[in-house]
Motif scaffolding. Structure first.
Motif, short mmCIF file in Angstrom:
data_model
loop_
_atom_site.label_atom_id
_atom_site.label_comp_id
_atom_site.label_asym_id
_atom_site.label_seq_id
_atom_site.Cartn_x
_atom_site.Cartn_y
_atom_site.Cartn_z
N LYS A 254 0.80 -1.22 0.00
CA LYS A 254 0.00 0.00 0.00
C LYS A 254 0.84 1.27 0.00
N ASP A 255 1.97 1.24 0.70
CA ASP A 255 2.76 2.47 0.87
C ASP A 255 4.25 2.14 0.98
N LYS A 256 4.96 2.29 -0.12
CA LYS A 256 6.39 1.93 -0.15
C LYS A 256 7.26 2.93 0.61
N THR A 257 6.67 4.05 1.03
CA THR A 257 7.45 5.01 1.83
C THR A 257 7.65 4.52 3.26
N LYS A 258 6.95 3.46 3.63
CA LYS A 258 7.06 2.92 4.99
C LYS A 258 8.01 1.73 5.07
N VAL A 259 8.96 1.68 4.14
CA VAL A 259 9.92 0.58 4.10
C VAL A 259 10.69 0.47 5.41
N ASN A 260 11.16 1.57 5.96
CA ASN A 260 11.97 1.51 7.18
C ASN A 260 11.19 0.94 8.35
N TYR A 261 9.91 1.32 8.47
CA TYR A 261 9.08 0.76 9.54
C TYR A 261 8.92 -0.75 9.36
N ALA A 262 8.59 -1.15 8.13
CA ALA A 262 8.42 -2.57 7.85
C ALA A 262 9.71 -3.33 8.04
N PHE A 263 10.82 -2.71 7.62
CA PHE A 263 12.13 -3.37 7.68
C PHE A 263 12.58 -3.59 9.12
N PHE A 264 12.61 -2.52 9.91
CA PHE A 264 13.19 -2.63 11.24
C PHE A 264 12.19 -3.09 12.29
#
Length: 290
Positions: A254-264
């Protein structure tokens, strides 16, 4: 005060907080290998060896990638491009880290020591791989999978099917979330001629492959549970981790700008959940058998 600031800079450079990915799985592996609780001596030296390995790997990564990091707007603020940490300091830190890892292996058992050069080779190789292959995510997975594999060897002094399955599962999990992380640099990687699965295969195929890797991760961990006769609490931990994986992929879709949240955040929850519920599994067994 100067020394404390320097140590702080080193810890920031190697992203010490990302130890949350490898350490819980190393401790999970130690619990399963010991069929309960490893000794404090074994646990201490496993942590020392892991800290040394991670320090060496991240220092080398930052050193080898310094010029690339300086060109990439996302990474230009890292310590070596900014001149906060010198290249010679990073090299010394890597040497010290490898020495610490090898000494930790020596204190554990002879097989751990014999296998330590392989760990040095893999941890060194990873930082070069994105220059010539999109398998770089899998190589990173292998590098971090050395943590549970090494912990198993540290406890058992031997290897088994469970050790390989657990390590392969961790490697697939890491490769899967590293593919997601690489979404941030697709255009930069293509421009610089660097390799990543998103840059080579496209974002849609990359995300599909990441999902496949994470499904295989869960199957591998279930297989470990069956072989090692693990109980309800272990599988509950896997179920919770599966929900975190699902959440990770839903967020990214839905939102690729939230990669860091998903990653860490979410991947940290995954590794901690599996460790804590494996620990609870053995605590529960100990209480009921006493």
């Amino acid at each position: 005060m100067v020394m404390l600031n320097r140590i702080k800079n080193y810890m920031e450079m190697i992203k010490v907080e990302h130890t949350v990915f490898a350490l819980p799985f190393a401790l999970t592996s130690a619990l399963i290998a010991a069929h309960g609780f490893p000794s404090l001596y074994q646990t201490f030296w496993i942590i020392v060896a892991l800290f040394g390995a991670r320090t060496a790997a991240m220092s080398l990564n930052r050193l080898i990638d310094a010029e690339i990091d300086a060109k990439n707007p996302r990474t230009a603020n890292r310590h070596i491009p900014r001149g906060i940490v010198k290249k010679t300091e990073a090299l010394v830190l890597a040497i010290v880290g490898f020495a610490l890892m090898i000494y930790g292996a020596y204190k554990l058992n002879s097989l751990a020591l014999k296998l330590s050069p392989i760990a040095v080779a893999v941890l060194t190789l990873y930082s070069f791989t994105k220059r010539f292959t999109w398998f770089c995510h899998i190589v990173l997975g292998v590098a971090i999978a050395l943590a549970p594999f090494g912990a198993w060897v540290a406890i058992k002094g031997s290897v088994s099917l469970s050790a390989f399955l657990l390590s392969i599962s961790v490697g697939l999990w890491v490769a899967g979330f590293d593919i997601i992380y690489a979404l941030q640099d697709v255009e930069f990687d293509r421009k610089e001629g660097l390799y990543s699965i998103p840059a080579v295969l496209g974002e849609k195929r990359a995300l599909f492959l990441s999902k496949v890797f994470h499904v295989l991760t869960l199957f591998g961990l279930i297989w470990v549970g069956i072989i090692e006769n693990l109980g309800f609490w272990y599988y509950l931990g896997l179920a919770i981790s599966a929900l975190f994986m699902l959440r990770e992929h839903m967020i990214i879709s839905k939102d690729k700008t939230k990669v860091n949240y998903a990653f860490f955040n979410l991947n940290g929850y995954i590794s901690l959940s599996i460790f804590l519920f494996t620990l609870l599994n053995y605590l529960w067994n100990m209480i009921w058998s006493s």
